[in-house]
Design an enzyme around this catalytic site. Structure first.
Site, PDB file in Angstrom:
ATOM      1  N   GLU A 115      -3.446  -3.102   6.003  1.00 48.35           N
ATOM      2  CA  GLU A 115      -2.126  -3.075   6.645  1.00 48.35           C
ATOM      3  C   GLU A 115      -1.091  -2.318   5.810  1.00 48.35           C
ATOM      4  O   GLU A 115      -0.071  -1.906   6.334  1.00 48.35           O
ATOM      5  CB  GLU A 115      -1.640  -4.501   6.937  1.00 48.35           C
ATOM      6  CG  GLU A 115      -1.540  -5.388   5.705  1.00 48.35           C
ATOM      7  CD  GLU A 115      -1.051  -6.797   6.007  1.00 48.35           C
ATOM      8  OE1 GLU A 115      -1.241  -7.280   7.134  1.00 48.35           O
ATOM      9  OE2 GLU A 115      -0.477  -7.423   5.092  1.00 48.35           O
ATOM     10  N   ILE A 172      -2.966  -7.264  -9.205  1.00 49.52           N
ATOM     11  CA  ILE A 172      -4.417  -7.442  -9.109  1.00 49.52           C
ATOM     12  C   ILE A 172      -4.999  -6.453  -8.108  1.00 49.52           C
ATOM     13  O   ILE A 172      -6.020  -5.800  -8.371  1.00 49.52           O
ATOM     14  CB  ILE A 172      -4.786  -8.890  -8.729  1.00 49.52           C
ATOM     15  CG1 ILE A 172      -4.221  -9.882  -9.760  1.00 49.52           C
ATOM     16  CG2 ILE A 172      -6.297  -9.044  -8.633  1.00 49.52           C
ATOM     17  CD1 ILE A 172      -4.399 -11.339  -9.392  1.00 49.52           C
ATOM     18  N   ASN A 224       7.883 -14.957   0.476  1.00 45.85           N
ATOM     19  CA  ASN A 224       8.004 -13.828   1.400  1.00 45.85           C
ATOM     20  C   ASN A 224       7.510 -14.138   2.805  1.00 45.85           C
ATOM     21  O   ASN A 224       8.097 -13.726   3.780  1.00 45.85           O
ATOM     22  CB  ASN A 224       7.216 -12.623   0.863  1.00 45.85           C
ATOM     23  CG  ASN A 224       7.681 -12.188  -0.505  1.00 45.85           C
ATOM     24  OD1 ASN A 224       6.944 -12.250  -1.465  1.00 45.85           O
ATOM     25  ND2 ASN A 224       8.932 -11.765  -0.598  1.00 45.85           N
ATOM     26  N   GLY A 241      -0.305 -10.568   6.689  1.00 46.38           N
ATOM     27  CA  GLY A 241      -1.558 -10.431   7.419  1.00 46.38           C
ATOM     28  C   GLY A 241      -2.746 -11.033   6.693  1.00 46.38           C
ATOM     29  O   GLY A 241      -3.887 -10.835   7.107  1.00 46.38           O
TER      30      GLY A 241
END
Lengths: 526, 526
Positions: free
Chosen positions: A299, A278, A390, A394
Site C-alpha cells: 500500500e 524495521i 496513528n 492496512g
C-alpha cells in the site's frame, strides 16, 4: 499555453479555474469532506492551507469544523494544522501528527479506524454519510496531475479513495499540481461496483492492469479548479539500527529456509512491507540478499524501494501510494522517471488492499505492532491499550490474507527510566487488532518464532524461548507457568490467563516506570 | 451389480475393496490424518468407529494417538469417542463434544483454531505438516458418494478440505456411503493452486459454478475402499425462544430500513447465517418476511433452510456442508431431492469461505459470539477468556468480508445462582476473535446498535443504550463514565479502559456467581 492549461484537457473546464481564496466560500461548518491522498502523497494542499489561513486570520477556531474522510494520513501541514485550529470533528480512518493525536486522545476529535479496504468500500456504499440529509459527502478536494478530455481525473502520487469519493460526492474542487511532473500512466483504476454488481479484480501478478489510467468524473461535478505548486511533504528516511538489522537477518534466513523446503518459490512471493526502520532494514536485506525477480504488492512505497529497484532485484511494484521523501526521494524518482515509472502501478485503496488479490497472489505481509502477547495477539494502534497513535491502516488487510503473515518488533523499548523498561512481548495485549488466528511468524532481534500449526500453549513457550528479551524471560516464564497451573487444574486451560494479573506489567510501568515486576503474587492493583 | 459396485465407476479400484477391519493395519501411533467432513456431515464413520472399537477392545488407550486435520467438527461418535479413548494428540481447527473439550481444556489435546479459509489453504500449502519427514499427511479417510471413471471422488453431504488433503496426502482410504442416496451433481469443486499460481474464483452469484462435480484423485493413491452405511449424526433442531425472536425482529426491521434507504437491494444480498437458536429465528423471520428472491452464501445449511426453500423465497444456496439433522432433516431432504438439490451448491471450504467471493457478492454475515464489549470487540471461542468451547469456525471469514457484519446475542445468560448472572455485553472482552474494525451492527433482544461510522466512545454509549440489559445498564454506564474521566484527563482516552477493573465483572462471577458487581471502587481482586 500555460502548464495549467495543458494539464486541463477538458477545455470546457478552463472556465472553472479560480484563485485558491475563491474556494473558501464553499466550506461551511459541519460539512463532510472527502480528500484525495494516502500517506503524505497525493493529498490536496493549496485549498486546505488557504482555509487554515482563513480560519487563523479571522479567529474562526472551533467555528468551522469538518468531518474528514481520506484514504489514510496526509501531510502534517494540512490535517495536523487543521487540528491545531480546531477544524476537525470526525476523522477516518488514520492520521499522523502530534496535535491531531492530542485532540483524539483528549476527546475533542472523534476518530475511527477500520481495515483500509473496508473503509474504502464502506465510504463508497454511503455507510459513513448515512445519517446526513443527502447521504453523500458535501464536498471533495482532489489533487490531480491532469484532467482528461472527458473530465477524467489523473491522480498524482497516490490513488487513495478517489473512486469512492466520486461515487458519493457531487461537488468537487480540483487541485491541479503543476509544481511537479505529471504521474499520468502510472495508475490503474477501476471504480468498484456495489454488490451484487461488484467486479472480479482480475489481478494475477503484481503488475496486472485491469483498469484505466484516470478516474472517470462527470465534469459537471467540478465546481472549481485551482493550480497548486505545493510538493508532498514526505517523511525523511528512517535510520537503520542494529536491532532492525538483526530482525531483517532473521527474516532473510527464514525465507532461505522456506525456499529450500519448497514452500516458497525462488523469487519469493509478492512482498508487502510496512513503514519504519524495521521495514527499511528488511527491504535493505532484500536488496543485498540472494533473491531476484522479486515483486512487491503493497500500500505504500518509500525511498528504500528505489534502492531495491536499483539493485536490479525488483521487477515490479504495486501500491496505493508513492510516498517518497520530499528530498532526496522525489527528486531521485523524477530524475530517473523512465527507469522507475514503468515498473510501478498505483492502485486505488479498494484494490491495493482488497483481500482478493492479496490472497490470490499469496503476499508475504510484514508489519510492526506496538506489542504482541504470548498467544500471538497483536496491538497495532493503542499504546497502553487506550492512547491512539496513528490507526490500524492496512495491516489487517495484508496480515489476514497473506500467504505468510509476519510481525516484527524490537523485544523491548526504553521507558523514561529504564533502557529496557518496556517489553514488546507481554502476557496479554491490552488492545488487540490482530488475533492469534491471523499471524504465522513473530520476530524480534532475539529470534524468529514460526508459529504455524502450533496450539496456544506451544506458541507461548516458543515465543518466550525465541522472542522475549533475556531480562524479561524469567518474568514471562513465571507468569506462563503460574497461569497454566491455575487454569489447567480447573479444566479451563486452553489458553491460560490470570485476569487479576495479566495487565500487571502495564500497571507497573505506569506506577514504577518499568514493566519488570518484582513479584507476580503481590497485589499491586486497586 | 451391488450398490457398492455401481458407485465405484473406476473398475480397477474394485480390487481395493476390503472389510473395514482390514484398514486397522494402516494406522500407526503419531500419524497425521486428514478426514473429509464439515460439521456432522460428510465425515468418515466406518473406519474411525472400527479403529475406536479396536483401541477399546485391546486396551490401547493412549498408545494410538493421532493428529486430526478436518474441515471443522464432525460427529461425536467419531472424534469425541476418539477423545474418550485418548486417541487424539493434535486437533485442527474446530471440534464438538464434551470429552474432546475436556481434553483440550485440561491440556491433554493440543487444539488450534484458525479462520477456516486460512486453515484450508495452509493445510494445502503444507504448513501443518512442515515438521514431518515427508512434509505430508500420512493418511486420509474420505467419505464419498461415488468414485468416477478416472478415480475422481464425489463427496457426500460436505466438501470440507478434501482438495487440500489430496494435495498433501499419498495414501487414501475411501468410505463409499451406500446407506444414503448419492449427492452427485450438487458439488462444485476446484483444486486451488498454490501462489503464484492461484486461480481467480469467478463466482459472481451464489449459484455460480466454476468447477467439477468431483475432486480429481490419482487412483494409485487409494489404498483401500470400504463400504459404509452409517448416516450423518446431524444435530437436532434448536428450539426458538422469545429472546431469539426479539433479536430476529430487530434484524428484520433493520433490513427493511436499509432497503428503504437504498443501501440494500429489495432481495437483500446473499445471507450467511451461523448456527443456533438465533440463526434459526433469523431464517424463520426471512421465511415469514417481506423479502423474496433471496440467496444464501454460507458454510453450513441446517434444517431451517429447508423451510426457507419451502416458503418460496429462497432462490439458491451455496454452502460447504449440508448439515441436516438425522431426523427429520435428511429424510425430508431426500423425499424432495428433485426440489431442493438443484438449488444447492456444495463447495470446498477454501471456496465457500474465501474472502474473494464473500466480498464480491457482498454477503450479509450474522453470527453469535460468547460476548462482546462496549467498543465492539467480540469473543467467539473462549468462555471466561480461557476455556475453549468449539473454535472460531468461519465467523471471521464472513464478518471481515461481508457487506454488513452483524453479531447477535442475548443480552444476558443465566449463571448458576442468577437468571441474569452473566451479561454478554462487558467492559472488555476477556478474549478477542473479532475486533472493533470488523463489526458493523450488534444486536441483543434489547435492541440493535448500528455502529457504522461511529468513533469508539460513541459506539460504547450506543451499545450501553441499545443492547445492555436493564439490570446491567447502571453498572456499565458507571464503568464507562469512570474510564472516560480517568483516561481523558490524562490525554490517553481514545478508547478508555481501566486495567485494574476491566475484568472485575468476570472475577466477580467466578467468586460470587454473578457479574453484577456492587462497587467498582472496592478492591475485589488479588
Amino acid at each position: 499555453m500555460s502548464e495549467l492549461e495543458s494539464r486541463i484537457r477538458c477545455k470546457s473546464l478552463l472556465s472553472k479555474v479560480v484563485k485558491v481564496e475563491e474556494t473558501i466560500q464553499y466550506f461551511k461548518d459541519g460539512m463532510n469532506l472527502g480528500w484525495s491522498g494516502f500517506t503524505p502523497a497525493g493529498y490536496p494542499k493549496a485549498v486546505p492551507i488557504a482555509l487554515a489561513d482563513h480560519v487563523e486570520k479571522n479567529n474562526l477556531q472551533g467555528k468551522l469544523r469538518f468531518n474528514l474522510f481520506i484514504g489514510a494520513s496526509v501531510g502534517a501541514e494540512t490535517e495536523n494544522r487543521w487540528a491545531q485550529l480546531d477544524m476537525i470533528d470526525r476523522r477516518w480512518p488514520y492520521q499522523t501528527g502530534k496535535d491531531i493525536a492530542k485532540g483524539i486522545n483528549e476527546g475533542r476529535i472523534r476518530m475511527g479506524d477500520k481495515h483500509l479496504s473496508l473503509f474504502a468500500q464502506d465510504l463508497g456504499y454511503g455507510f459513513y454519510t448515512k445519517d446526513t440529509p443527502t447521504g453523500k459527502l458535501d464536498l471533495a478536494i482532489i489533487e490531480v496531475s491532469a484532467i482528461t478530455e472527458d473530465g477524467g481525473l489523473v491522480p498524482t502520487s497516490s490513488c487513495g479513495v478517489i473512486p469512492e469519493i466520486l461515487m458519493i460526492c457531487d461537488k468537487v474542487i480540483v487541485e491541479v499540481n503543476t509544481g511537479q511532473p505529471s504521474f499520468e500512466g502510472m495508475h490503474d483504476i477501476i471504480v468498484p461496483g456495489t454488490p451484487p454488481n461488484r467486479q472480479v479484480f482480475n489481478i494475477t501478478k503484481a503488475d496486472s492492469r485491469i483498469g484505466t489510467t484516470y478516474c472517470p468524473c462527470d465534469p459537471n461535478k467540478i465546481i472549481a479548479i485551482v493550480e497548486s505548486k505545493h510538493l508532498d511533504k514526505g517523511r525523511a528516511f528512517a535510520e537503520q539500527d542494529d536491532t532492525s538489522e538483526a530482525i531483517a537477518n532473521h527474516i532473510m534466513d527464514f525465507f532461505q529456509y522456506e525456499v529450500k523446503c519448497g514452500r516458497l518459490p525462488k523469487n519469493l512471493l509478492p512482498i508487502q512491507s510496512g513503514v519504519g526502520s524495521i521495514a527499511n532494514a528488511v527491504v535493505g536485506g532484500l536488496a543485498k540478499g540472494p533473491f531476484s525477480n522479486l515483486t512487491v504488492y503493497t500500500e505504500v512505497l518509500q525511498d528504500t524501494m528505489l534502492d531495491l529497484f536499483d539493485s536490479g532485484k525488483l521487477d515490479a511494484a504495486s501500491s496505493c501510494s508513492l510516498s517518497l521523501s520530499e528530498n532526496p526521494g522525489f527528486p531521485r524518482f523524477f530524475a530517473n522517471f523512465e527507469k522507475y515509472a514503468p515498473k510501478i502501478t498505483l492502485r486505488p485503496l479498494s484494490i491495493s488492499n482488497a483481500p482478493e488479490p492479496i490472497r490470490r497472489l499469496g503476499c508475504i505481509a510484514m508489519n510492526t505492532p506496538v506489542e504482541f502477547d504470548i498467544y500471538a495477539h497483536a496491538n497495532s494502534t493503542l499504546v497502553g491499550g487506550t492512547r491512539m497513535i496513528n490507526g490500524l491502516g492496512g495491516s489487517g488487510d495484508f496480515l489476514r490474507n497473506a500467504f505468510l503473515s509476519i510481525m516484527h518488533t524490537p523485544s523491548t523499548r526504553p521507558s523514561k527510566t529504564d533502557p529496557h523498561g518496556i517489553t514488546c512481548v507481554v502476557p496479554k495485549a491490552p488492545h488487540i487488532d490482530h488475533t492469534e488466528h491471523d499471524l504465522d511468524v513473530l520476530v524480534t532481534e532475539q529470534g524468529l518464532a514460526d508459529l504455524r500449526g502450533l496450539a496456544p500453549k506451544d506458541r507461548a513457550q516458543m515465543l518466550i524461548d525465541k522472542c522475549v528479551h533475556p531480562e524479561y524471560k524469567p518474568i514471562m516464564q513465571e507468569y506462563f507457568d503460574m497461569a497454566k497451573k491455575e487454569c489447567l487444574s480447573k479444566g479451563i486451560g486452553h489458553e491460560p490467563q490470570l485476569f487479576d494479573r495479566c495487565f500487571k506489567m502495564q500497571m507497573n510501568l505506569a506506577k514504577h516506570g518499568t514493566m519488570k515486576i518484582k513479584d507476580w503474587n503481590v497485589p499491586d492493583i486497586v
